[in-house]
Structure formats: C-alpha cells, structure tokens
Design a protein around this motif. Sequence first.
Motif, mmCIF file in Angstrom:
data_model
loop_
_atom_site.group_PDB
_atom_site.id
_atom_site.type_symbol
_atom_site.label_atom_id
_atom_site.label_comp_id
_atom_site.label_asym_id
_atom_site.label_seq_id
_atom_site.Cartn_x
_atom_site.Cartn_y
_atom_site.Cartn_z
ATOM 1 N N ARG A 2 4.398 -1.993 -10.509
ATOM 2 C CA ARG A 2 5.676 -1.636 -9.911
ATOM 3 C C ARG A 2 5.444 -0.899 -8.606
ATOM 4 O O ARG A 2 4.430 -0.255 -8.424
ATOM 5 C CB ARG A 2 6.483 -0.734 -10.844
ATOM 6 C CG ARG A 2 6.850 -1.400 -12.140
ATOM 7 C CD ARG A 2 7.635 -0.478 -13.016
ATOM 8 N NE ARG A 2 6.882 0.749 -13.245
ATOM 9 C CZ ARG A 2 7.376 1.850 -13.768
ATOM 10 N NH1 ARG A 2 8.645 1.899 -14.118
ATOM 11 N NH2 ARG A 2 6.645 2.922 -13.954
ATOM 12 N N LYS A 3 6.415 -1.007 -7.687
ATOM 13 C CA LYS A 3 6.346 -0.272 -6.431
ATOM 14 C C LYS A 3 7.515 0.690 -6.377
ATOM 15 O O LYS A 3 8.612 0.382 -6.819
ATOM 16 C CB LYS A 3 6.426 -1.220 -5.237
ATOM 17 C CG LYS A 3 5.208 -2.086 -5.080
ATOM 18 C CD LYS A 3 5.335 -2.926 -3.838
ATOM 19 C CE LYS A 3 4.119 -3.792 -3.655
ATOM 20 N NZ LYS A 3 4.227 -4.615 -2.452
ATOM 21 N N PHE A 4 7.260 1.855 -5.811
ATOM 22 C CA PHE A 4 8.265 2.902 -5.713
ATOM 23 C C PHE A 4 8.086 3.588 -4.375
ATOM 24 O O PHE A 4 6.968 3.854 -3.965
ATOM 25 C CB PHE A 4 8.066 3.901 -6.857
ATOM 26 C CG PHE A 4 9.073 4.998 -6.911
ATOM 27 C CD1 PHE A 4 10.314 4.785 -7.466
ATOM 28 C CD2 PHE A 4 8.774 6.239 -6.394
ATOM 29 C CE1 PHE A 4 11.247 5.804 -7.523
ATOM 30 C CE2 PHE A 4 9.696 7.271 -6.448
ATOM 31 C CZ PHE A 4 10.930 7.045 -7.011
ATOM 32 N N ASN A 60 13.378 -8.248 -2.341
ATOM 33 C CA ASN A 60 12.436 -9.246 -1.821
ATOM 34 C C ASN A 60 11.058 -8.653 -1.521
ATOM 35 O O ASN A 60 10.176 -9.352 -1.042
ATOM 36 C CB ASN A 60 13.005 -9.920 -0.579
ATOM 37 C CG ASN A 60 13.218 -8.960 0.572
ATOM 38 O OD1 ASN A 60 12.870 -7.788 0.502
ATOM 39 N ND2 ASN A 60 13.820 -9.460 1.639
ATOM 40 N N GLY A 61 10.877 -7.334 -1.782
ATOM 41 C CA GLY A 61 9.589 -6.690 -1.577
ATOM 42 C C GLY A 61 9.425 -6.037 -0.218
ATOM 43 O O GLY A 61 8.403 -5.404 0.038
ATOM 44 N N ALA A 103 25.827 -3.931 -4.529
ATOM 45 C CA ALA A 103 26.347 -4.321 -3.214
ATOM 46 C C ALA A 103 25.372 -5.204 -2.446
ATOM 47 O O ALA A 103 25.714 -5.748 -1.407
ATOM 48 C CB ALA A 103 26.665 -3.080 -2.396
ATOM 49 N N ASN A 104 24.130 -5.334 -2.961
ATOM 50 C CA ASN A 104 23.073 -6.120 -2.334
ATOM 51 C C ASN A 104 22.802 -5.658 -0.898
ATOM 52 O O ASN A 104 22.745 -6.451 0.035
ATOM 53 C CB ASN A 104 23.410 -7.606 -2.367
ATOM 54 C CG ASN A 104 22.188 -8.454 -2.077
ATOM 55 O OD1 ASN A 104 21.073 -8.085 -2.427
ATOM 56 N ND2 ASN A 104 22.397 -9.586 -1.431
ATOM 57 N N ARG A 105 22.657 -4.329 -0.733
ATOM 58 C CA ARG A 105 22.369 -3.783 0.590
ATOM 59 C C ARG A 105 21.721 -2.405 0.464
ATOM 60 O O ARG A 105 21.815 -1.743 -0.568
ATOM 61 C CB ARG A 105 23.633 -3.695 1.425
ATOM 62 C CG ARG A 105 24.629 -2.688 0.877
ATOM 63 C CD ARG A 105 25.870 -2.607 1.729
ATOM 64 N NE ARG A 105 26.769 -1.629 1.173
ATOM 65 C CZ ARG A 105 28.076 -1.700 1.227
ATOM 66 N NH1 ARG A 105 28.634 -2.721 1.814
ATOM 67 N NH2 ARG A 105 28.811 -0.763 0.698
#
Length: 108
Positions: A2-4, A60-61, A103-105
Amino acid sequence: MRKFAAIGAISLCAALAGATEIWSADGLGLIRFDSASPTNLTRVGAAGVGFMAGLDFAPNGNLYGYGNTGFYSFNTTTGDATLISNQDLDGERVLDMSWNPAANRMEV
C-alpha cells in the motif's frame, strides 16, 4: 504494498500495521519509507517547490501535492514536480488535501 502520503504525520504513519510505503515531503523534496522500518528514509529527488501542505495519491497511482506555490503532480521515480495550477485561493491557507473518492477529485 500500500502507498500512503503524509505531511507532518511521520510518527503516526510509522505505527500503521502491515507493510505500507509512506511518502512525505520536507522543504527539500520527497521522502519515502516503509512503515516496517521508518528510520530507513529514502530521498526521492529535490522537488524544488518549498513547503507542501498536503500530499495524496489518486486512485491511478499519481502523487499530488499542494504547497504555497500551487498544486503539483510528482514523479515518484525522480521526485520532479510539475505545476498543475497556481490558482490563488483568495488568501485562504491550505492545511491539507486528500483524494475524495465519492467526488472523484482532489480536495483541499
């Protein structure tokens, strides 16, 4: 893994369970480390954007950040920053930003 992404939350992030790649920024550039070994820091380039108020990964990374000079995307291999917007927030101080999946933002 995982990335944080975090700003100013290094001690909190290091306590997360499991192997988590944690990203942060200081005045010099991007830093990453694994939560399993938080004392082993890796500097990822010198972004050259100064203070960052927030960092977060989009689904999307892509890594994004907001600082006192604008909204940026970051290359996580080189640490290079690309200015997306230097939008003035009418003197408002940005304290953090994060991805809002509903909200995809990115929101500040």
